[in-house]
Scaffold this motif. Structure first.
Motif, PDB file in Angstrom:
ATOM      1  N   SER A   1      -4.824  -3.466  -3.366  1.00 19.37           N
ATOM      2  CA  SER A   1      -4.983  -4.756  -2.712  1.00 19.37           C
ATOM      3  C   SER A   1      -4.776  -5.901  -3.706  1.00 19.37           C
ATOM      4  N   LYS A   2      -5.265  -5.693  -4.924  1.00 19.79           N
ATOM      5  CA  LYS A   2      -5.121  -6.716  -5.966  1.00 19.79           C
ATOM      6  C   LYS A   2      -3.638  -6.886  -6.333  1.00 19.79           C
ATOM      7  N   LEU A   3      -2.959  -5.748  -6.493  1.00 20.43           N
ATOM      8  CA  LEU A   3      -1.531  -5.780  -6.828  1.00 20.43           C
ATOM      9  C   LEU A   3      -0.736  -6.452  -5.712  1.00 20.43           C
ATOM     10  N   ALA A   4      -1.163  -6.210  -4.459  1.00 19.74           N
ATOM     11  CA  ALA A   4      -0.438  -6.752  -3.297  1.00 19.74           C
ATOM     12  C   ALA A   4      -0.455  -8.282  -3.287  1.00 19.74           C
ATOM     13  N   GLU A   5      -1.433  -8.890  -3.960  1.00 14.26           N
ATOM     14  CA  GLU A   5      -1.515 -10.361  -3.986  1.00 14.26           C
ATOM     15  C   GLU A   5      -0.256 -10.968  -4.611  1.00 14.26           C
ATOM     16  N   GLN A   6       0.389 -10.214  -5.508  1.00 16.09           N
ATOM     17  CA  GLN A   6       1.607 -10.718  -6.188  1.00 16.09           C
ATOM     18  C   GLN A   6       2.866 -10.346  -5.427  1.00 16.09           C
ATOM     19  N   GLY A   7       2.735  -9.629  -4.328  1.00 15.68           N
ATOM     20  CA  GLY A   7       3.935  -9.113  -3.660  1.00 15.68           C
ATOM     21  C   GLY A   7       4.242  -9.794  -2.342  1.00 15.68           C
ATOM     22  N   ASN A   8       5.434  -9.491  -1.830  1.00 17.05           N
ATOM     23  CA  ASN A   8       5.873 -10.033  -0.546  1.00 17.05           C
ATOM     24  C   ASN A   8       5.720  -8.943   0.521  1.00 17.05           C
ATOM     25  N   PRO A   9       4.856  -9.160   1.516  1.00 20.92           N
ATOM     26  CA  PRO A   9       4.617  -8.102   2.519  1.00 20.92           C
ATOM     27  C   PRO A   9       5.831  -7.829   3.406  1.00 20.92           C
ATOM     28  N   ARG A  10       6.852  -8.715   3.338  1.00 21.35           N
ATOM     29  CA  ARG A  10       8.038  -8.500   4.180  1.00 21.35           C
ATOM     30  C   ARG A  10       9.207  -7.896   3.399  1.00 21.35           C
ATOM     31  N   SER A  11       8.971  -7.500   2.159  1.00 21.78           N
ATOM     32  CA  SER A  11      10.103  -7.026   1.355  1.00 21.78           C
ATOM     33  C   SER A  11      10.567  -5.616   1.735  1.00 21.78           C
ATOM     34  N   PHE A  12       9.671  -4.783   2.225  1.00 19.42           N
ATOM     35  CA  PHE A  12      10.077  -3.432   2.643  1.00 19.42           C
ATOM     36  C   PHE A  12       9.746  -3.252   4.114  1.00 19.42           C
ATOM     37  N   ARG A  13      10.696  -2.705   4.873  1.00 15.45           N
ATOM     38  CA  ARG A  13      10.428  -2.435   6.299  1.00 15.45           C
ATOM     39  C   ARG A  13       9.757  -1.078   6.413  1.00 15.45           C
ATOM     40  N   LEU A  14       8.508  -1.088   6.841  1.00 18.37           N
ATOM     41  CA  LEU A  14       7.756   0.165   6.966  1.00 18.37           C
ATOM     42  C   LEU A  14       7.294   0.350   8.409  1.00 18.37           C
ATOM     43  N   PRO A  15       7.123   1.594   8.830  1.00 15.49           N
ATOM     44  CA  PRO A  15       6.718   1.833  10.228  1.00 15.49           C
ATOM     45  C   PRO A  15       5.255   1.457  10.482  1.00 15.49           C
ATOM     46  N   ARG A  16       4.938   1.176  11.721  1.00 17.44           N
ATOM     47  CA  ARG A  16       3.545   0.967  12.185  1.00 17.44           C
ATOM     48  C   ARG A  16       3.276   2.088  13.186  1.00 17.44           C
ATOM     49  N   PRO A  17       2.963   3.307  12.708  1.00 15.72           N
ATOM     50  CA  PRO A  17       2.881   4.455  13.621  1.00 15.72           C
ATOM     51  C   PRO A  17       1.867   4.238  14.743  1.00 15.72           C
TER      52      PRO A  17
ATOM     53  N   LEU B   1       8.494  -4.994  -8.038  1.00  8.53           N
ATOM     54  CA  LEU B   1       8.773  -4.025  -6.977  1.00  8.53           C
ATOM     55  C   LEU B   1       7.492  -3.296  -6.565  1.00  8.53           C
ATOM     56  N   ARG B   2       6.659  -2.948  -7.535  1.00  8.57           N
ATOM     57  CA  ARG B   2       5.381  -2.273  -7.223  1.00  8.57           C
ATOM     58  C   ARG B   2       4.524  -3.185  -6.349  1.00  8.57           C
ATOM     59  N   ALA B   3       4.510  -4.469  -6.718  1.00 12.98           N
ATOM     60  CA  ALA B   3       3.689  -5.418  -5.946  1.00 12.98           C
ATOM     61  C   ALA B   3       4.235  -5.582  -4.530  1.00 12.98           C
ATOM     62  N   ASP B   4       5.564  -5.594  -4.400  1.00 12.45           N
ATOM     63  CA  ASP B   4       6.170  -5.743  -3.069  1.00 12.45           C
ATOM     64  C   ASP B   4       5.876  -4.519  -2.197  1.00 12.45           C
ATOM     65  N   VAL B   5       5.937  -3.326  -2.801  1.00 14.72           N
ATOM     66  CA  VAL B   5       5.622  -2.104  -2.048  1.00 14.72           C
ATOM     67  C   VAL B   5       4.148  -2.139  -1.612  1.00 14.72           C
ATOM     68  N   ALA B   6       3.283  -2.531  -2.545  1.00 15.16           N
ATOM     69  CA  ALA B   6       1.843  -2.582  -2.230  1.00 15.16           C
ATOM     70  C   ALA B   6       1.593  -3.549  -1.074  1.00 15.16           C
ATOM     71  N   ALA B   7       2.209  -4.734  -1.138  1.00 17.86           N
ATOM     72  CA  ALA B   7       1.988  -5.741  -0.092  1.00 17.86           C
ATOM     73  C   ALA B   7       2.556  -5.280   1.246  1.00 17.86           C
ATOM     74  N   SER B   8       3.725  -4.635   1.222  1.00 18.08           N
ATOM     75  CA  SER B   8       4.350  -4.184   2.474  1.00 18.08           C
ATOM     76  C   SER B   8       3.532  -3.067   3.103  1.00 18.08           C
ATOM     77  N   PHE B   9       3.042  -2.130   2.280  1.00 15.04           N
ATOM     78  CA  PHE B   9       2.205  -1.043   2.807  1.00 15.04           C
ATOM     79  C   PHE B   9       0.915  -1.602   3.389  1.00 15.04           C
ATOM     80  N   GLN B  10       0.281  -2.479   2.604  1.00 13.33           N
ATOM     81  CA  GLN B  10      -1.011  -3.017   3.050  1.00 13.33           C
ATOM     82  C   GLN B  10      -0.870  -3.732   4.397  1.00 13.33           C
ATOM     83  N   GLN B  11       0.218  -4.500   4.541  1.00 16.27           N
ATOM     84  CA  GLN B  11       0.391  -5.243   5.794  1.00 16.27           C
ATOM     85  C   GLN B  11       0.637  -4.294   6.968  1.00 16.27           C
ATOM     86  N   ALA B  12       1.389  -3.222   6.713  1.00 19.15           N
ATOM     87  CA  ALA B  12       1.640  -2.254   7.793  1.00 19.15           C
ATOM     88  C   ALA B  12       0.325  -1.606   8.226  1.00 19.15           C
TER      89      ALA B  12
END
Ligand code: KG4
Ligand code: ZN
Length: 342
Positions: free
Chosen positions: A185-201, A241-252
């Motif tokens: 969650s801390k790492l995600a603060e530096q990332g863009n939650p829209r950078s990776f398209r991930l599923p919302r199962p 990239l790690r931060a972007d993945v973290a933010a995209s996962f967290q948002q999904a």
């Protein structure tokens, strides 16, 4: 009079002394993070052994802190007997039984998941019941219609991983130490939650309150390594990239939780949502749940952050049982599996 509550369902050894109004006289949690970190997850046998080592010092610590005379001032001894890791549960229950015999006190067996929801009650001036109860933790991700503290109807839940487990596994892929949820969650603060398209199962399936998080976790894995069998530690991913993945996962993950919580409010017609469990400590989740209930003119009660992860203070639910004369016998056994309620 006070209740001594004991919690050893997973990898936290905790005890607390609480009065009938929820006022805490003493509380302590011994975390096993350092022990399980090497394995990037909880090792059940090690967890049980750690509880065995720590339970007596933790009990001594809270009794000293509360400065009460247990024989004359304790009304009962409460312990979480379900659900959880068998070896871990046995340590807490054995300790509780021994104290019941020594001090001639009644035993109160409590359900850990109900206690997670009851953590929302602490500090509230009015009853949180009836409500939709949502437990989002490392072991559970379940929705309940809660009529009263111990009377609930199971509405739906994860059909595979718990959401906290998915946070922890994705954190491993990002080379974050266990338990990875807060770090991710801390790492995600530096990332863009829209950078990776991930599923919302299962999010768009309005016919069910069930959820799924293992596919989301696997989707992150494929984004990182494709079909190859890389060791994540060798990937040397750039920090952004790690931060972007973290933010995209967290948002999904948050979208799935918020979406199913909203569906549960709609389905039950209830206007209060109570959320507990470790992942409820996640700030963006807290904010987005608040926005959702505001949109619906509903009310949100989230457990105080310090009572989201495992603790014994939420064992205050034992007072409800004590007041209803629902004590347990000394033959009481553990129930490791999750009882989904009536
Ligand atoms: O409630 P808990 O202590 O244990 C269970 O009953 O399972 O929850 C622990 C889980 C772990 O998966 C941890 O990574 C997650 O809660 N967690 C978080 C955060 N704080 C704890 N996940 C996301 N964001 C957080 N801030
Ligand atoms: Zn828990």
């Amino acid at each position: 009079m006070y209740i001594l509550a004991i919690e050893t369902t997973c990898d936290e050894t905790a005890a607390a002394i609480i009065d009938r109004n929820g006022v805490v006289l003493g509380a302590a949690v011994a975390s096993q993070e350092a022990v399980h970190q090497v394995f990037q997850g909880v090792v059940p046998e090690l967890a049980a052994r750690c509880h065995l080592e720590r339970i007596v010092p933790i009990l001594q610590q809270v009794l000293e802190e509360a400065a009460i005379d247990p024989i004359s001032q304790l009304a009962a001894i409460a312990v979480a007997t379900e659900p959880g890791l068998p070896g871990s549960l046995l340590v807490g229950l054995s300790a509780a039984k021994a104290l019941c015999v020594a001090w001639k006190k009644p035993l109160i067996a409590i359900n850990h998941v109900q206690a997670h929801i009851y953590a929302c009650q602490l500090g509230q001036l009015t009853s949180i019941f009836p409500c939709v109860g949502f437990v989002v933790s490392g072991g559970h991700t379940n929705l309940y219609q809660c009529h009263a503290p111990e009377n609930w109807t199971y509405l739906g839940g994860t059909i595979d991983d718990a959401v906290g487990e998915a946070f922890d596994k994705v954190a491993v892929m990002l080379n974050l130490p266990y338990p990875g949820g807060p770090q991710l969650s801390k790492l995600a603060e530096q990332g863009n939650p829209r950078s990776f398209r991930l599923p919302r199962p299962m999010l768009s399936d309005k016919s069910t309150l069930n959820m799924s998080f293992s596919g989301l976790k696997t989707a992150v894995r494929y984004k990182l390594v494709g079909n190859g069998k890389h060791d994540f530690a060798d990937l040397n991913l750039p920090d952004q990239l790690r931060a972007d993945v973290a933010a995209s996962f967290q948002q999904a993950a948050i979208d799935c939780i918020v979406g199913k919580a909203e569906l549960a409010l709609l389905r039950t017609g209830l206007s209060r949502l109570c959320v507990g469990g470790g992942v409820a400590a996640n700030d963006p989740l807290r904010r987005q749940l608040q926005q959702m209930v505001q949109r619906r003119s509903a009310e949100l009660v989230i457990a105080p952050k310090e009572l989201c992860t495992d603790n014994a203070v939420m064992g205050a639910i034992a007072w409800v049982k004590f007041n209803a004369n629902q004590t347990s016998t000394l033959e009481t056994d553990i129930q490791p599996g999750l009882l989904r309620g009536k």
